[in-house]
Every structure is written in C-alpha cells, then in structure tokens.
Design an enzyme around this catalytic site. Structure first.
Site, PDB file in Angstrom:
ATOM      1  N   LYS A   1       0.825  -1.206   0.000  1.00  0.00           N
ATOM      2  CA  LYS A   1       0.000   0.000   0.000  1.00  0.00           C
ATOM      3  C   LYS A   1       0.867   1.267   0.000  1.00  0.00           C
ATOM      4  CE  LYS A   1      -4.022  -2.133  -0.104  1.00  0.00           C
ATOM      5  NZ  LYS A   1      -4.170  -3.310   0.654  1.00  0.00           N
TER       6      LYS A   1
HETATM    7  C1  LIG Z   1      -5.555  -4.126   1.050  1.00  0.00           C
HETATM    8  C2  LIG Z   1      -7.023  -3.926   1.036  1.00  0.00           C
HETATM    9  C3  LIG Z   1      -7.846  -4.295   2.108  1.00  0.00           C
HETATM   10  C4  LIG Z   1      -7.351  -5.093   3.283  1.00  0.00           C
HETATM   11  O1  LIG Z   1      -6.335  -4.477   3.957  1.00  0.00           O
HETATM   12  P1  LIG Z   1      -5.512  -5.334   5.052  1.00  0.00           P
HETATM   13  O2  LIG Z   1      -4.753  -4.264   5.779  1.00  0.00           O
HETATM   14  O3  LIG Z   1      -4.604  -6.243   4.287  1.00  0.00           O
HETATM   15  O4  LIG Z   1      -6.475  -6.044   5.909  1.00  0.00           O
HETATM   16  C5  LIG Z   1      -9.186  -3.998   2.051  1.00  0.00           C
HETATM   17  N1  LIG Z   1      -9.723  -3.384   0.981  1.00  0.00           N
HETATM   18  C6  LIG Z   1      -8.966  -3.031  -0.075  1.00  0.00           C
HETATM   19  C7  LIG Z   1      -9.611  -2.340  -1.223  1.00  0.00           C
HETATM   20  C8  LIG Z   1      -7.605  -3.303  -0.087  1.00  0.00           C
HETATM   21  O5  LIG Z   1      -6.867  -2.980  -1.160  1.00  0.00           O
END
Ligand SMILES: *Cc1c(COP(=O)(O)O)cnc(C)c1O
Length: 389
Positions: free
Chosen positions: A196
């Site tokens: 991210k």
């Molecule tokens: C990465 C992601 C999540 C989940 O995030 P985590 O921190 O891995 O639980 C949820 N929604 C979207 C759109 C994502 O890209």
C-alpha cells in the site's frame, strides 16, 4: 533497489520492474531500532503518536490504529450497530475483505455495480437499486485512490438514513473537493499492508469524526476491556472490566514506528505516483488501451494504474508478454460476487458493467521509487505486446 529482492521463488522470475516496491530506507531501520532499544514492543506511546500524526494528516478528530484494514472495516460495522438481519451495500470490484468484513458481523452484503470503463468506482444509481428495508449502510471503496462520487452517496445515505463506511485502503492522502477521502462518511478505513502507499507490513487505521465510534473501536480493539495494558504498565489502572465481546486487533510499537516514518514520506510518494500515472496516460494514449479515471474527481493517491485491454484480447497472453520482459502485473480485481463462497451464499448475481471490464483489467507497475527507465521499459513492453498479439 536490489533486483534479487523480487525474485519469485515459485516461478524463478527476476523482475526488472516489480508491480510495487517498498519506499524504505535508513529512516525505517532507525525507527525500528529505537523501539527495540525502548524495550516496549506492544501498543503504547509510539502508537499514540502515530494515531495523532495520522489524524492530523488526514484532518480528522480520531484515528485508531489496528493490525490491518480488514479489522478496521469489521469494527466500523460493529461500532455502527450492524449485525444479523442487516444489509450493507458494497462494491463487487474490490478486495474480498471489503465484503468479508460485513459478513463477520452476521449481516449480509448486497453488491452494487461500477459506473463503467471510465470510472471503476461504485455507481450511486446502482447503490439506490440495492436498497431494501434491511439496508443499514453503504460501504464505498475508493478504487486505486480515486474518489467515489461522495456527494451523491452522501445524499442517498441522507435520504434513506444509512451509515457510510469508506474502504480507503487505496486512498491515504487523496482528496475530493479538498476534503480527505476517509472523512466523508461515518468511518474511514486505511491499510498499511506491504504493497500500500504507506507500508508497515501489516497495519491499519480507522478514522472518524464521531467520538462514540472512536470509543467503541478502541474498546473492541483490545478485548472489550476498560483499561489498557499501557495504562496498567504506567500504574494508572490496577484492574479492568470487560464491557463488550472484544478482539485482539492491536497494532504494535514496531509497526507504529514504521508508520510514523512512512507517513513523513507519504506526500512526496503520492506526488511521484501522480507524476508516473500522468506519464503512463500520455505514453499509452494511442495504444487502444482504455485508461480509466482520465476525468477523475479530486486528487487521487494513485495507488495503482489499471488499464483495460481492447475487447476480445487475450489477457493471459498480454500478461505473459510483459512477464517475459521482466515486468510484473496484477489484476484488480476478480469480482467478489463470482468467488465460489459468495456464489454458494448468494447464488448467481448479475453486475453487467463490473463483469464487462473484470476480464479486461491489468494493473501496471506503480511505486514511488520507480525510475524513469522503468517507466520506459513498461511502456515499450506494453506497446510491443499489443502490436504482436
Ligand atoms: C488491502 C485492502 C484491504 C485489506 O487491507 P488489510 O490491511 O490487508 O487487511 C481492504 N480493501 C482493499 C480495497 C484493499 O486494497
């Protein structure tokens, strides 16, 4: 960046351009070193500092750090009173966690369609079609860091008395009409997963302007207990009560320290992502690829760069051609309503606009430390792949 770091053990591929890469350096190493030196590892003063800094950055009164965004979505639902018998409207074109988080509460999801190939976010008109007497909330997802049509969503929520949860996993630092994504609804949920815009390995943050929501989420994050380990450690509390069925969704000081270091780099990182996205748009304009979000609302966090292949083109052949040039791609996303579990649970659902683009989407590499040479490699490879297919 060392190329060997991206060698994929199962395929043996060494990527010349990976899909994503960490924006890490001595700052992150020093942050971790300081926590180790402090000898306090779990949630404490560094986490409070991270929450304060993130809240200030986003421009919101409350931020609660958690160990991932899936938990943030889950606790957002619980704090808004969502449970068995309720429905939440979600996009199908998202990561599966968006919908899973609702189901954890015992509630059901209803899937809304996207706007179209030019805008992959949830269509407000489709949201209205999914409203039933059981609907309690709308969960939007700002695909790629590009804003959903929040003024329209807010108006629908107002008319039907629904809560709004924002899955802002792609969108830290993105704005619409000058207002941060994640602050338009009742709760905004951010992810700090490795790939991210802000990375701590695993990590997440729930932001809200509602002190009742913040307080409930703080309680549920730590077993539903009335006093925290940190307070007991500091001698502020000697016992505790358990007032809710809570969870252990805490983050730790190491990841909060990484988050603080990463937060300082986020504005420049997002700026570089926007520049790379503009370069891609210019360089790929005449290729026959559809490039969603050309007329995006607001300022995107440019988390990913999705392209849509011309209809009828073989996506696997395209992905393989790029792979042979050492370029890693991905798909965002296989629609949630078509996964086996969701088909078993809800049967066959038709979302024509989501289904029309889902098989054509490919995500190109995009990360702040991507060099100009890497951008050129991707553009050349995409052009070659399209002419030879
Ligand atoms: C990465 C992601 C999540 C989940 O995030 P985590 O921190 O891995 O639980 C949820 N929604 C979207 C759109 C994502 O890209």
């Amino acid at each position: 960046m060392s190329e060997s770091a991206h060698s994929n053990e199962t395929s043996g591929v060494v990527w010349r351009v990976p899909l994503a890469d960490l924006n890490y350096g001595p700052e992150e190493e020093e942050a971790v070193r300081q926590v180790v030196h402090s000898r306090w590892l779990t949630m404490g003063s560094i986490t409070r500092e991270f929450e304060r800094a993130f809240a200030d950055f986003i421009g919101v009164p409350h931020a609660v750090a958690l160990s991932n965004a899936t938990e943030a979505l889950h606790l957002a639902c619980l704090a808004l009173g969502i449970g068995p018998g309720d429905e939440v409207i979600v996009p199908s074109l998202s990561f599966v966690a968006t919908a899973n988080a609702v189901l954890y509460t015992g509630a059901d999801v209803r899937f809304a369609d996207i706007v179209g190939p030019h805008d992959l976010t949830m269509d407000p008109a489709s949201v209205v079609e999914q409203i039933t007497p059981r609907t309690r909330a709308i969960m939007v997802m700002h695909y790629g860091g590009y804003a959903c049509d929040m003024p329209a969503i807010l108006e629908i929520a107002r008319q039907h008395d629904l809560a709004i949860i924002e899955d802002a996993a792609h969108a830290p630092g993105a704005t619409l009409d000058g207002k941060a994504l994640g602050t338009w609804g009742d709760a905004g949920c951010f992810s700090f997963f490795s790939n991210k815009n802000l990375s701590t390995g695993e990590g997440g943050m729930l932001v809200t302007a509602r002190s009742d929501v913040a307080e409930t989420v703080r309680t549920l994050r730590s077993h539903g207990m009335t006093s925290l380990t940190w307070d007991r450690h500091r001698g502020h509390a000697y016992s505790y009560d358990v007032v809710e069925l809570g969870y252990n969704y805490r983050i730790d000081e190491i990841r909060s320290a990484l988050g603080l270091a990463q937060l300082r780099k986020l504005p420049a990182g997002n700026e570089r992502r926007r520049l790379i996205s503009r370069r891609y748009r210019e360089a790929l304009a005449d290729t026959g690829l559809a490039l969603p979000f050309a007329q995006a609302r607001g300022e995107s966090a440019c988390h990913i760069f999705p392209v849509l292949l011309p209809e009828g083109r073989d996506r696997l052949a395209f992905i393989d051609a790029l792979r042979n040039d050492g370029i890693q791609t991905s798909i965002h996303y296989p629609p949630i309503h078509q996964f086996s579990y969701y088909r078993r649970r809800y049967g066959t659902i038709s979302l024509p606009r989501t289904e029309a683009i889902a098989g054509r989407e490919v995500t190109l590499p995009l990360f702040p430390t991507m060099s100009d040479d890497m951008i050129a490699l991707v553009v050349d490879s995409v052009r070659r792949a399209l002419t030879h297919m």
